[in-house]
Design a protein around this motif. Structure first.
Motif, PDB file in Angstrom:
ATOM      1  N   CYS A   1      31.335  32.582  38.070  1.00  0.00           N
ATOM      2  CA  CYS A   1      31.479  32.509  36.674  1.00  0.00           C
ATOM      3  C   CYS A   1      31.452  34.168  36.324  1.00  0.00           C
ATOM      4  O   CYS A   1      30.434  34.778  36.401  1.00  0.00           O
ATOM      5  CB  CYS A   1      30.665  31.862  35.839  1.00  0.00           C
ATOM      6  N   LEU A   2      32.485  34.579  35.708  1.00  0.00           N
ATOM      7  CA  LEU A   2      32.609  35.664  35.121  1.00  0.00           C
ATOM      8  C   LEU A   2      32.920  35.733  33.644  1.00  0.00           C
ATOM      9  O   LEU A   2      34.172  35.516  33.411  1.00  0.00           O
ATOM     10  CB  LEU A   2      33.750  36.603  35.825  1.00  0.00           C
ATOM     11  N   PRO A   3      32.133  35.801  32.903  1.00  0.00           N
ATOM     12  CA  PRO A   3      32.072  35.668  31.495  1.00  0.00           C
ATOM     13  C   PRO A   3      32.577  36.573  30.587  1.00  0.00           C
ATOM     14  O   PRO A   3      31.820  37.182  29.965  1.00  0.00           O
ATOM     15  CB  PRO A   3      30.521  35.279  31.071  1.00  0.00           C
ATOM     16  N   HIS A   4      33.997  36.713  30.647  1.00  0.00           N
ATOM     17  CA  HIS A   4      34.554  37.835  29.563  1.00  0.00           C
ATOM     18  C   HIS A   4      35.861  37.241  29.335  1.00  0.00           C
ATOM     19  O   HIS A   4      36.624  36.549  29.989  1.00  0.00           O
ATOM     20  CB  HIS A   4      34.808  39.169  30.609  1.00  0.00           C
ATOM     21  N   LEU A   5      36.257  37.623  27.879  1.00  0.00           N
ATOM     22  CA  LEU A   5      37.708  37.167  27.485  1.00  0.00           C
ATOM     23  C   LEU A   5      38.856  37.753  28.314  1.00  0.00           C
ATOM     24  O   LEU A   5      40.084  36.926  28.293  1.00  0.00           O
ATOM     25  CB  LEU A   5      37.812  37.391  26.041  1.00  0.00           C
TER      26      LEU A   5
ATOM     27  N   ASP B   1      38.952  44.819  51.135  1.00  0.00           N
ATOM     28  CA  ASP B   1      40.053  44.770  50.042  1.00  0.00           C
ATOM     29  C   ASP B   1      39.238  44.876  48.670  1.00  0.00           C
ATOM     30  O   ASP B   1      38.199  44.134  48.529  1.00  0.00           O
ATOM     31  CB  ASP B   1      40.746  43.164  50.217  1.00  0.00           C
ATOM     32  N   GLU B   2      39.843  45.404  47.849  1.00  0.00           N
ATOM     33  CA  GLU B   2      39.297  45.500  46.396  1.00  0.00           C
ATOM     34  C   GLU B   2      40.307  44.833  45.256  1.00  0.00           C
ATOM     35  O   GLU B   2      41.162  44.704  45.325  1.00  0.00           O
ATOM     36  CB  GLU B   2      39.544  47.079  45.999  1.00  0.00           C
ATOM     37  N   ILE B   3      39.300  43.714  44.687  1.00  0.00           N
ATOM     38  CA  ILE B   3      40.023  42.709  43.847  1.00  0.00           C
ATOM     39  C   ILE B   3      39.580  43.296  42.429  1.00  0.00           C
ATOM     40  O   ILE B   3      38.491  43.326  42.183  1.00  0.00           O
ATOM     41  CB  ILE B   3      39.438  41.573  44.223  1.00  0.00           C
ATOM     42  N   THR B   4      40.320  42.995  41.530  1.00  0.00           N
ATOM     43  CA  THR B   4      40.656  43.312  39.973  1.00  0.00           C
ATOM     44  C   THR B   4      40.751  41.774  39.292  1.00  0.00           C
ATOM     45  O   THR B   4      41.796  41.368  39.487  1.00  0.00           O
ATOM     46  CB  THR B   4      41.160  44.295  39.450  1.00  0.00           C
ATOM     47  N   ILE B   5      39.633  41.375  38.663  1.00  0.00           N
ATOM     48  CA  ILE B   5      39.904  40.108  37.792  1.00  0.00           C
ATOM     49  C   ILE B   5      39.307  40.565  36.324  1.00  0.00           C
ATOM     50  O   ILE B   5      38.015  40.686  36.335  1.00  0.00           O
ATOM     51  CB  ILE B   5      39.155  38.927  38.299  1.00  0.00           C
ATOM     52  N   GLY B   6      40.057  40.826  35.536  1.00  0.00           N
ATOM     53  CA  GLY B   6      39.499  41.047  33.994  1.00  0.00           C
ATOM     54  C   GLY B   6      38.935  42.298  34.249  1.00  0.00           C
ATOM     55  O   GLY B   6      39.480  43.477  34.914  1.00  0.00           O
ATOM     56  N   THR B   7      37.876  42.562  33.521  1.00  0.00           N
ATOM     57  CA  THR B   7      37.185  43.977  33.515  1.00  0.00           C
ATOM     58  C   THR B   7      36.132  43.944  34.834  1.00  0.00           C
ATOM     59  O   THR B   7      35.612  45.086  34.768  1.00  0.00           O
ATOM     60  CB  THR B   7      36.159  43.911  32.528  1.00  0.00           C
ATOM     61  N   TYR B   8      36.236  43.071  35.851  1.00  0.00           N
ATOM     62  CA  TYR B   8      35.441  43.130  36.919  1.00  0.00           C
ATOM     63  C   TYR B   8      36.124  43.636  38.309  1.00  0.00           C
ATOM     64  O   TYR B   8      37.182  43.370  38.439  1.00  0.00           O
ATOM     65  CB  TYR B   8      35.105  41.674  37.307  1.00  0.00           C
TER      66      TYR B   8
END
Length: 225
Positions: free
Chosen positions: A39-43, A86-93
């Motif tokens: 869970c990544l709690p960001h809009l 590997d570097e993964i970007t999901i939203g601000t994470y």
């Protein structure tokens, strides 16, 4: 000392704090909703944003038609076979895929120059935003007010326009429910499908309501800015 290849994701939040999640299941889901494996709690993160699946001995990350997309090494992907580092970007994470860690405890003498890794555990990061307990919200996803939020703190909140398409969202002990009242101009839809007037629909985080030409996203739980 025994070293084994064990896949894991290292997660870094905006605060700079990092933690990790072991990929021990065949499918790991990533998103804003609480019922994801991660869970990544960001809009900036969709309700169900991405998933990691095991296929033929490889781990593959798939984007689940997220709003902001999933990036691997700076490139937007639909599906990608994960490789170490590997570097993964999901939203601000920022996430990093890793395959190597110590699977059995080494002797104390072997640990003199080694920094121990944090325990592997799923996270709900409380440092990004402060949760308003048991409250949901509607996010306007179209028109001039795109991005504005309406917290659903009342027992009943009406949506739509007077004299036009109208619906209501009821807050109950068992969750939030959408009740389409009438549709004068356009069909009212829930997640792209037409609904029957006066039949309640239980809402889940990430659901979309289309009413009176507007798109509204149901955000639960709602995190304050």
């Amino acid at each position: 000392m025994t070293i084994a290849a064990m896949p894991q994701i290292i997660i870094t939040a905006e605060t700079g704090e990092s933690t990790s999640l072991g990929l021990s299941e065949e499918t790991v889901t990533i998103g804003r909703r609480r019922d994801n494996s991660l869970c990544l709690p960001h809009l900036s993160v969709s309700g169900f944003h991405a998933r990691v699946v095991s296929e033929s001995g490889c781990l593959i990350i798939e984007d689940l038609d997220s709003t902001n997309g999933t990036l691997v090494n700076g490139r937007k992907i639909n599906r990608h076979v994960l490789l170490h580092s590997d570097e993964i970007t999901i939203g601000t994470y920022q996430l990093k895929y890793s395959e190597t860690f110590t699977s059995t405890p080494p002797r104390p003498d072997d640990m003199k120059n080694v920094t121990p890794m944090r325990p592997v555990a799923p996270i709900v990061d409380p440092d990004i935003e402060q949760i308003i307990s048991e409250v949901a919200a509607l996010r306007v996803a179209s028109g001039n007010k795109t991005g504005s939020m309406l917290p659903l703190q009342k027992p009943l909140t009406t949506v739509g326009k007077s004299g036009g398409d109208i619906g209501a969202i009821a807050r109950k002990d068992t969750g939030y429910y959408f009740l389409p009242m009438n549709a004068h101009t356009q069909p009212i839809k829930h997640n792209g499908k037409g609904v029957t007037p006066r039949i309640e629909i239980k809402l889940a985080g990430g659901d979309f309501i289309e009413i009176g030409g507007e798109y509204l996203e149901f955000v639960y739980p709602y995190y304050s800015q």
